[in-house]
Every structure is written in structure tokens, then in C-alpha cells.
Design an enzyme around this catalytic site. Structure first.
Site, PDB file in Angstrom:
ATOM      1  N   GLU A   5     -11.256  47.849 -25.425  1.00 24.89           N
ATOM      2  CA  GLU A   5     -12.482  47.512 -26.155  1.00 24.89           C
ATOM      3  C   GLU A   5     -13.384  48.734 -26.066  1.00 24.89           C
ATOM      4  O   GLU A   5     -13.744  49.178 -24.985  1.00 24.89           O
ATOM      5  CB  GLU A   5     -13.149  46.291 -25.521  1.00 24.89           C
ATOM      6  N   HIS A  26      -9.781  48.041 -29.858  1.00 28.23           N
ATOM      7  CA  HIS A  26     -10.654  46.995 -30.402  1.00 28.23           C
ATOM      8  C   HIS A  26     -12.114  47.351 -30.173  1.00 28.23           C
ATOM      9  O   HIS A  26     -12.426  48.412 -29.632  1.00 28.23           O
ATOM     10  CB  HIS A  26     -10.338  45.655 -29.725  1.00 28.23           C
ATOM     11  N   GLU A  39     -13.495  45.717 -36.499  1.00 33.09           N
ATOM     12  CA  GLU A  39     -13.655  46.525 -35.290  1.00 33.09           C
ATOM     13  C   GLU A  39     -13.143  47.927 -35.622  1.00 33.09           C
ATOM     14  O   GLU A  39     -11.950  48.211 -35.530  1.00 33.09           O
ATOM     15  CB  GLU A  39     -12.895  45.879 -34.134  1.00 33.09           C
ATOM     16  N   HIS A  95      -8.291  44.165 -35.664  1.00 33.74           N
ATOM     17  CA  HIS A  95      -9.347  43.319 -36.202  1.00 33.74           C
ATOM     18  C   HIS A  95     -10.132  44.188 -37.182  1.00 33.74           C
ATOM     19  O   HIS A  95     -10.695  45.211 -36.800  1.00 33.74           O
ATOM     20  CB  HIS A  95     -10.250  42.789 -35.084  1.00 33.74           C
TER      21      HIS A  95
HETATM   22 ZN    ZN Z   1     -10.562  42.827 -31.503  1.00 34.76          ZN
END
Ligand code: ZN
Length: 1065
Positions: free
Chosen positions: A446, A355, A251, A248
Site C-alpha cells: 500500500e 495498491h 489506486e 484496483h
Molecule cells: Zn487496492
């Protein structure tokens, strides 16, 4: 003129303010001719292809050298310089000055006997900002290699959490020093990142290899830095690991952490025992940015925004992978395709995808069949929890489990990990695709609640994640690893299956027979199986520590799966095999002569479904196919080959006793229909045929046996969009003949890039992928507008090598059809029918047909059957048409067992895969797994030759009967009679030709169509995606798997198409 585009070009700017710098000298090492930048800081240096060191020099600035700049044919390489003023007063300027900055040391190396524990480390560094940094000393950048001073005590093995033997092995003799910390903490835009990567590949050439797996939509390279002690090659037995960041685009923490990691590994190799051991024992691949286009749209300070999340076509890449439960209708993006190809080309074992937006490790599965938000367990749940914890335990904040208390106060993740679907259900994610389709286990990490934090925070992210990143990499060494080996000659067996009792997920061996099976501690029964070998089972107790080495030595199967005359098989087995073979001969003979088939049809009339025939629109067809799959799951599997322009699925049904298992010893037949949407009779006949087979399986012994002995693939509707437009009772209308873009698909099959001016239609691509799966012995395509069978070619050719065989196959169909043998033809048809079969070009000569493609690139003969004069007759005609075609369709199932079949192996019995079988000096087929081949031949005497690399050509004469099943023959190569040169080149050349075909198809990449998704993509709080597609079905999504296989060959091939393929990424 093309020469003008070769060389290096770019801009030179001031590091402080980005101002263009004119009159900067651009020097190329070894060439005594310098140019200067223009008014806008621009320059263009013509250079021949090669590798260069390029320097930018200007008065008052630190010169900057970029080494190893690659200049290739065709397009100038872009290379921008950012020069720092000589008095480097700001750290940013100094960093921007790049590799040649020479700074005085600001601190001294501290030597400690025991590496600090992770938490201590983090604390120490946080409180020690700047002070503990070790200077980068470019003048003697081999500080990494020169760590020869000694410090007596070995590292405490318990200290680095997964360091296992970190002071041992190659680390012995090196100093146990504090690892060198990275210094480059800032955001790297694309050019900057590229320079960073170039810099570190030049700085650590012995352990790095920089490569690109393809390009983004806007043409940015998807760079990967490989770090390994033998970069650029797979070492048998050494596991491969990858990190992917910035999928992404907004990110960005992962992107910067991975750059930090590259710097860390490079600078600590030979210095820090843990890094040294890790790099020596692992092949590490790091992709800092999977979405470089999106990144450029992101904004510093973005906490939970979306700008830059998607790629340049506005698709979320983490919803863009084929899903096991849901059909992903959005077009597959270049970044996705590039990564899928990448994953197919390396034997990755473990991976993480970085991410931002929360703080947790998320592991498979990400979705479940019902699309609910609840725990969706993968077979390897224990392994995933183990590796996820390995990360979270090293990140104190993450392990706490309250990720973003201010943003989402109620969220809690025990131990800082979560099952993906339990958090929120998301189809099309990358991690599940890794696990379901490759040997690789991937989790999604994350890294923090802020997606695009300020640059000043980057150092603390590194400190928070450094231990976790390292420890996660160590997880690749857990479980069991080893080799699957041929007992007789000790060579590795590629593509063997490793299965673990109680875990329904297999891994396969790589080229040298090496495998890795991640497992949590425990006792397991592990089995290795391979075509042509007896399986072997070993009980293993897996420990917490290093992976246990378990090797399997498999004995060869004497009779090679029921084939007669196997060497080394004991007389009893051999006798039984021969008996079974004879029995099967009799079975095929009974169905081939006299009233055998008629009797079969009579026997099955009670269970036949006659009368229920009707036309099915797309919706109805899809439901019908699913119904077959759901009602006969043991013998039917449903596959999604791809999507039409209007997002209709092109379905394929496999009917076989082991529908998802490749059984290379059995012949494979393909039935195709609906290439012209205005002629849908074939579609209905195939649905009826499939139903007939399924209903009689287990009831009628002959049908049961045919299904058990054959792999049957049915594709009823190649052109669903056209079919949707066509209207019943239109006997001559062309409405719906073409696809949604007006293309007659039967003129779109080109395997050769030079023949193709535009990209293939998506329907064509889907079918080409299927054809290129190889291993098909026969294909039957149903069409309309005549009553006739035709054989290749459609294109005008002077002579066809195996015309007798092709003609024979068309004739067999026609002879078994009640009205085809007539000479009357349809009203208005002028061609002489000649017994109901013709060479296709005599009916209507054209280029780019499916049939010709199947012949030339799929090595499979295809006949086309025209089932009725009226293209779209009224529904009440269908029953009669089925009655006419049932027998010839069944006959083709019988026919596919004839011809010649066998196995190719060497004198010691080892199967030879990829050997070429040349029939009558012309047509070729190739042996598949287990050394099997099968080719149809007209009755009579034939010459077959077998050619394999490194062996002397073998020749054999075979007699083919019109009634008998193929006698299996064994072609044995004499190991001691190798000849050099010629056969090898011969094989390589022909193999390259077939690869070319594969690659060309793969190169015709799914078009990135402009239709932007108007569904708003969600943030890290992935809202459950609307399941508004009528295709939602629980099937194994294999849509894109096939074309990608071609990529495996890419490394070995240097064809033009290959280059094209690479460029198109
Ligand atoms: Zn992401």
C-alpha cells in the site's frame, strides 16, 4: 474486405487543450505516400502487417514519432498523437511531445564517487526539485551505453542497501554517477501509457521487450514491460521478478511509480552500477496496470473512494482468485485469468502488487480457514517478513508504522509491515494465489493514503519509493538457487521438487532444472527429489547476502520405481522388484478369475454400508463429500473442479494412498456420474462406492492394496443444477436432464474450435479440464434409462482403431453385472442387447459426448454404464442397484491394472517424458513424468511403438492377458542411433495436436456473466467478506489450475486456436 481493417488509425490532438488537429500529415517511414488527418483529427493509414515508425507532423507543432508500431492482421492498431506547440512553454506540453522533443540541457551531470545513502538521496532530491534533473537527450539517447568515462573509486558496497556487489561485476569500468532521475511525472491514461511504453521499448531496445498478457473486459491490453539484458528469453539460472500495479483501478500511484521505474531502469542501464547489475542479473517484468478499464473511471483527487476500483464487470480483481480456504463463487474475470496464465508461463520468484489507500507492506496469508481477522502464518512467514521489511525500511513514512493518521488514527503497523489476515481477512486475493499455486512469493504494498493523488504529488511518491522499489527487487537474489541435474549425463531435470525441512512449501525446478528458493538467513536441510531419481539432501547455511548456489546431482533410480529389468540396478534391488511384481500379478489374477471378487465382497460385507443408501440433493452431496474428506484425510482429497451456472460446485474426490501426489507409475481411473440430472442413480452409487472403499481401507487387505496401487478419481455429480430440478420416482421425465441453461451436457464436449459455435457450458469446461489432465487409463461413466454398457464412439464413425479393447472393457462390466448380460432390455427398448454391451452410436448416435472427448482429447477410453431402466427410481431401490453394480465397479479397479505399462528411457536410463506410445498403429498415449505410460488393451497380442523426439522409433510386441496385471516393459531408445527430420516432425505434429486440445479448452474462458455483484465491495479496509456460501470449506482450491496448464505450451504453439485463445483474453 478484411484488408480494410489492417493498418493504423487514431486521432491527433493538441497537447495543451486536447483539441482535434485536422490536416496533420501522417508519415510512415519508408513509404512515400502521406495522408492527413480529417476534420476531427482522425486518420486511418492502411498498412500491411509489420512494424513501422509513424510520424505526425503539423505546422507550428513539434513532430512526434512513434517507433515500432505493430500492425497485425485483422484489426487496425490504434495510435493517437498529442502534439506539443513548437514553443514548448509548459513542461506538460514538452513531456507530451514525446520522444522527439529536443531540449537544451538544463543541468549538468554530476559525478560522485559514492552513491548517496537512501535517506540522503531522498532528502537531496526533495530539496532539489528540478535542479538536479538530467536532460533527456534524444539525439544521442545512448548516454546510457556511452558511460565510458572513468571515475576511479568504486562505489562503497555498503551504501546501496541491497546493492551487494553494485560496483563489481558488469559495473566495473562504468562511472559511479548519480543515477538519472525520471522526468515524466503525470497521470497516464491508457493511450498515453501505451505510448510511454512504446517509447521506452524503442528507446532501450537492447534491454526491453514489451508484451501483453491479455485484454481487459473492454479490450484494453494488459501490457508488461520486460527489462533484462536478454529480453524475451529466460536465461537458465537467472531469477524472474515482477511488479503489478493498478489492480484496483482507482489506486493509481503504483501505475505511475512503475512507469517511473521503467524510465529509471532504461535510462540508468550502463550508467548506474546498481541498475546495470540488477538488469544484468534479473529478468524483470513490470505490469503498470492490471485494471486499465477501472483506471479510466477513477477521478484525480480521490482519497478513499471506490469509483474505478473494480473492473468493468464490477468485480474486485483482488477477490477474484481461487482461494485455498474459501470457494470464490464470482465468475473469474478476464484480467484475473490473463494474470493467472501469465504466472504459469514464467518462473517468477518474487513479486509485489502495488495498491493505495494505506501505507504498509502486507504479506501472506490474507485469510485463514475460519475467516477470522488474526495472524495467518504461511510456512514462509520468515521470508515474507524479510522481503516486506526490505521495502518498508526504505520508505521512512511507511516504516514509522502510522499510515494514515488523519483517516485511521489508531492504526499501527510495527516496521510498516503486517500479515494480511491480521489486518483484515480477505479471501480470493492475488498474493496468496501466487504463493499457494506457483513458485512465486508475492506481497501487497500500500503506497499511500490517497488513492488517486494530484499529479503534482507524483514526484514525491517516486522519491519516497525509489530506493524501496529497487531494494525489493534485490530480494529476488536471497536464499538458495541452483540446478537439479541428472548425475549421469549432466542435463537439468525439470519439475524436480526442492523442499526445505521444517517449511511445508515446495518449489519446483524450471525447464533447465534451475530453481530459486528464497530463504531468510539460517541453516537449512534442503532436499531435491525427482521422479525416477534418488533424492538428495544438502545442509546449507544461508547468509544475509547474495543467494547461495546449491546444485543437486541426482542419481537415476535403477529399477525405476519397482519396474522390472532396470538397467544399472543392483541385483538385490532388481530381484526384490521382480518379486514384488510377481506378487502383484498374483493378486490381480486372484481378483480376476473364479470367485476372487465375490470372496472380496463377502469379506467386506461386515463393514459395508448397505441399507443406508438414500438420495442426496446438492447440499447433502456436498456435506457427504466433505465428510469423506474429513473422516479419511489420509486417503481422500476433495477438489473443486468448477461451478455450475447456479454456482453449485462440481466436486471431485481422489482416493489414493497419496491423494495429492502425482504418482505417474500408478494407473489412474475416473468414475463419473450425473451428467444428466434426471438420472441420479449413478451419483448415489459412486458415493456408496467411495464410502465402501474408504471404510475398508486398512481393514480389508485387497481393498487397501487396490487403493494403494491405484489413483481413483470420483466425480459424482457433473450437472448439479439439473439434479436439483429432477424429481424422485420420475422414470421417464426429462426434467433436470439438462443444465440450468437447457443444455444437454453430453452434447457439449467439443475439443475443436471449428466444431464449437458457442462457448462451452461451465459444467462442461470443468469436466474437460479434468479429462485434459491426462494420465487417465480408464474412465467409467454412470447414466440411467437402460441396463447396458456402451463403448466409444457416440458419434457416427466408420471404424474405431481399438474397437476390440473398448468392446472388451464394456463387456467386462456387463459380465460382472447380474442382469446386464440378459438380452431383454428395458420396456420399450428396441435395440438388441447383445450381451449387455453395445457401441454407443448404436444406442443413440450423437456428437459432442463426454466419452468421445475423453477418447480423442484425453487419450483415455471411457465406457458408459446405464444402471437402471427407471431414470429416478424410488430410494428403496438404491440398495439393490448398489448390490448389482458393486462387483463390476470393483472389477474396473482391477481391470485398470491390465494392458500394457512401462517406462520409456534412453540407453543411459534417463526417463523420456512426452514420448508417444502408438498402440497397434493407431491409438496413442503419452509418457508422463518419469517416462511412465499405461494403456489398456484387449487380451491378445499387440504391437506397440514408441516415438520420441530425436530418437529412433522403437517397436515391441506384447501379449496381454485377461487375468494378469500389466507386465511392465522398458522401452529403451538408443542414444547413438539418432535419425533426423522425420521423427522430430512427427512428434511435434502430434504434440501440437494434443496441445491444441488443451488450448481450446482453456480458450473457452469462464464466461463473464452479466450478473453483477450486488455485494458492495469494500475499500482498503476490507471488511470481512460474508461467508454466506454453503460451500465454505477448507480444501485446496485447484479449480482453475488445470486448464491453465495448457498455457505453458502457448509459446511453442502457433495453432489458430492459440491465436483465438490469446484474443479471448
Ligand atoms: Zn487496492
Amino acid at each position: 474486405m478484411e484488408q480494410a481493417h489492417i493498418g493504423v488509425r487514431g486521432f491527433v490532438r493538441d497537447a495543451r487543450n486536447g483539441a482535434a488537429l485536422p490536416d496533420v500529415r501522417i508519415l510512415v517511414a519508408g513509404i512515400n505516400h502521406n495522408i492527413t488527418t480529417g476534420r476531427f483529427g482522425d486518420y486511418y493509414r492502411l498498412l500491411l502487417p509489420g512494424n513501422y515508425n509513424v510520424t505526425a507532423m503539423a505546422e507550428g507543432y513539434t513532430p512526434m514519432v512513434v517507433t515500432n508500431v505493430q500492425v497485425v492482421e485483422g484489426k487496425a492498431s490504434e495510435l493517437n498523437f498529442t502534439l506539443a506547440p513548437l514553443a514548448a512553454d509548459t513542461p506538460a506540453a514538452a513531456a507530451a511531445a514525446g520522444a522527439v522533443t529536443s531540449k537544451p540541457p538544463t543541468a549538468t551531470t554530476t559525478t560522485t564517487a559514492t552513491p548517496a545513502s537512501p535517506t540522503e538521496n531522498t532528502a537531496a532530491h526533495t530539496g532539489n526539485d528540478g535542479g538536479g534533473a538530467i536532460p533527456e537527450n534524444s539525439g544521442s539517447e545512448t548516454s546510457a551505453e556511452s558511460g565510458s568515462s572513468t571515475s576511479g573509486s568504486a562505489a562503497d558496497p555498503a551504501s546501496p542497501p541491497a546493492g551487494g556487489g553494485a560496483g563489481a561485476g558488469s559495473g566495473s569500468g562504468t562511472v559511479a554517477t548519480e543515477p538519472v532521475e525520471p522526468e515524466d511525472f503525470r497521470h497516464h491514461h491508457y493511450q498515453d501509457m501505451m505510448l510511454f511504453l512504446l517509447k521506452y521499448s524503442a528507446k532501450c531496445p537492447a534491454i526491453t521487450h514489451l508484451y501483453s498478457v491479455g485484454k481487459s473486459v473492454e479490450g484494453r491490453e494488459l501490457y508488461v514491460m520486460e527489462i533484462s539484458d536478454n529480453p524475451g528469453m529466460h536465461e537458465p539460472g537467472e531469477p524472474e521478478f515482477k511488479y503489478i500495479g493498478n489492480m484496483h483501478g482507482n489506486e493509481v500511484v503504483g501505475r505511475e511509480l512503475l512507469l517511473n521505474l521503467i524510465e529509471y531502469l532504461c535510462r540508468n542501464y550502463g550508467v548506474d552500477p546498481e541498475v546495470t547489475l540488477l538488469v544484468n542479473s534479473t529478468r524483470i517484468h513490470i505490469m503498470p496496470s492490471m485494471n486499465p478499464d477501472g483506471y479510466e473511471k477513477g477521478r484525480e483527487g480521490d482519497v478513499r473512494g471506490y469509483a474505478g476500483r473494480n473492473n468493468s464487470n464490477n468485480y474486485d480483481l483482488n477477490r477474484n482468485f481461487p482461494d485455498q480456504y474459501t470457494t470464490i463463487t464470482e465468475p473469474r474475470q478476464p484480467e484475473t485469468i490473463a494474470v493467472m496464465n501469465w504466472l504459469r508461463s514464467y518462473p517468477f520468484v518474487l513479486s509485489a502488487n502495488l495498491h493505495g489507500g494505506s501505507l504498509v507492506v502486507n504479506y501472506p496469508y490474507d485469510d485463514d480457514p475460519a475467516g477470522r481477522t488474526q495472524y495467518s502464518k504461511s510456512p514462509d512467514d520468515e521470508v515474507f517478513k524479510m522481503v516486506a521489511r526490505a521495502y518498508s525500511e526504505e520508505n521512512v513514512l511507511m516504516h514509522n508504522g502510522h499510515p494514515c493518521e488523519k483517516l485511521y488514527p489508531s492504526e499501527f503497523f510495527k516496521d510498516g509491515i503486517t500479515n494480511g489476515a491480521k489486518w483484515y481477512n480477505v479471501p480470493g486475493g492475488m498474493q496468496d494465489w501466487n504463493y499457494v499455486n506457483t513458485n512465486c512469493f508475492e506481497v501487497t504494498i500500500e503506497l499511500g493514503c490517497v488513492k488517486y493523488p494530484h499529479a503534482s504529488d507524483l514526484r514525491s511518491y517516486w522519491e519516497q519509493n525509489r530506493r524501496a522499489l529497487l531494494r525489493y527487487m534485490h530480494q529476488v537474489h536471497k536464499g538458495v538457487k541452483g540446478m537439479v541435474i541428472d548425475l549421469t549425463d549432466g542435463t537439468g531435470i525439470p519439475n524436480a521438487t526442492i523442499s526445505v525441512d521444517g517449511i511445508n512449501h515446495h518449489v519446483r525446478t524450471y525447464k533447465d532444472g534451475d530453481y530459486w528458493r528464497l530463504l531468510a538467513p539460517g541453516v537449512y536441510n534442503i532436499t531435491a527429489t525427482a521422479q525416477g531419481y534418488s533424492p538428495m539432501r544438502i545442509t546449507v547455511s544461508v547468509q544475509e547476502k547474495e543467494a547461495m548456489e546449491v546444485n543437486f546431482r541426482l542419481p537415476r533410480l535403477g529399477g525405476a520405481g519397482g519396474l522390472s529389468g532396470g538397467e544399472g540396478s543392483d541385483p538385490v534391488t532388481r530381484g526384490a522388484a521382480e518379486l514384488a511384481d510377481q506378487e502383484f500379478q498374483g493378486f490381480i489374477r486372484r481378483l480376476s478369475i473364479g470367485s476372487g471378487l465375490d470372496q472380496l465382497i463377502l469379506d467386506t460385507s461386515a463393514t459395508a454400508t448397505q441399507g443406508s443408501l438414500s438420495y442426496h440433493n446438492y447440499q447433502g452431496l456436498s456435506e457427504f463429500m466433505r465428510g469423506l474428506n474429513l473422516n479419511f484425510p489420509k486417503i481422500v482429497s476433495l477438489r473443486n473442479l468448477g461451478q455450475s451456472w447456479e454456482y453449485r460446485t462440481i466436486w471431485a474426490l481422489e482416493i489414493s494412498n497419496n491423494p495429492d501426489v502425482p504418482e505417474p507409475s500408478k494407473p489412474k481411473i475416473r468414475f463419473m456420474a450425473g451428467i444428466h440430472g434426471n438420472a441420479p442413480v449413478g451419483t448415489e452409487l459412486l458415493l456408496e462406492f467411495a464410502t465402501y472403499l474408504c471404510m475398508n481401507y486398512g481393514k480389508n487387505p485387497a481393498i487397501t492394496r487396490l487403493i494403494n496401487e491405484t489413483r481413483i478419481i470420483i466425480v459424482p455429480s457433473i450437472n448439479p443444477d439439473g439434479r436439483q430440478q429432477a424429481r424422485e420416482q420420475q422414470c421417464n421425465s426429462t426434467l433436470g436432464k439438462t443444465n440450468a441453461r437447457g443444455k444437454d451436457l453430453d452434447t457439449d464436449f467439443f475439443g475443436n474450435a471449428s466444431q464449437r459455435v458457442v462457448e462451452a457450458q461451465p459444467e462442461t469446461r470443468a469436466v474437460m479440464d479434468l479429462i485434459l489432465e491426462k494420465g487417465y487409463t480408464l474412465s467409467v461413466a454412470l447414466d440411467g434409462g437402460s441396463v447396458l454398457a456402451t463403448y466409444p464412439y457416440d458419434k457416427p464413425v466408420q471404424s474405431v482403431e481399438n474397437e476390440e479393447t473398448l468392446k472388451y472393457l464394456a463387456k467386462v462390466y456387463a459380465d460382472n453385472h447380474p442382469t446386464m448380460p440378459g438380452d431383454t432390455g428395458c420396456p420399450g427398448e428396441s435395440t438388441t442387447m447383445n450381451g449387455g454391451f453395445l457401441r454407443a452410436a448404436e444406442k443413440h448416435s450423437h456428437m459432442g459426448s463426454m466419452k468421445d472427448f475423453s477418447m480423442d482429447f484425453g487419450h483415455c477410453p471411457e465406457i458408459t454404464v446405464y444402471t437402471s431402466c427407471c431414470l429416478f427410481p424410488p430410494a428403496d431401490r438404491l440398495a439393490a442397484l448398489w448390490a448389482e453394480n458393486r462387483k463390476p465397479l470393483l472389477r474396473m479397479l482391477v481391470e485398470v491394472h491390465k494392458g500394457v505399462r512401462g517406462v520409456v528411457r534412453d540407453k543411459s536410463g534417463k526417463p523420456i517424458v512426452g514420448a508417444m506410445i502408438v498402440l497397434n498403429g493407431g491409438v496413442r498415449v503419452f509418457t508422463s513424468e518419469g517416462g511412465y505410460f499405461h494403456a489398456l488393451l484387449a487380451p491378445g497380442s499387440h504391437n506397440i511403438e514408441a516415438v520420441a523426439e530425436g530418437y529412433q522409433q522403437q517397436r515391441q510386441e506384447v501379449i496381454v492377458s485377461a487375468y494378469q496385471a500389466a507386465m511392465s516393459i522398458v522401452i529403451e531408445f538408443d542414444m547413438d542411433n539418432r535419425i533426423f527430420g522425420l521423427p522430430r516432425e512427427f512428434v511435434v505434429a502430434t504434440a501440437a495436436a494434443s496441445m491444441t486440445a488443451l488450448i481450446v479448452t482453456a480458450c473457452i474462458i469462464w464466461c463473464v456473466c452479466s450478473a453483477k455483484s450486488n455485494r458492495q465491495k469494500d475499500g482498503f479496509h476490507r471488511l470481512r467478506q460474508q461467508h454466506d456460501y454453503d460451500d465454505e470449506i477448507h480444501l485446496t482450491s485447484m479449480g482453475s489450475k488445470k486448464s491453465l496448464l495448457s498455457h505453458e505450451f502457448q509459446d511453442d504453439s502457433e495453432s489458430e486456436e492459440d491465436t483465438l485463445y490469446a484474443n479471448k483474453m
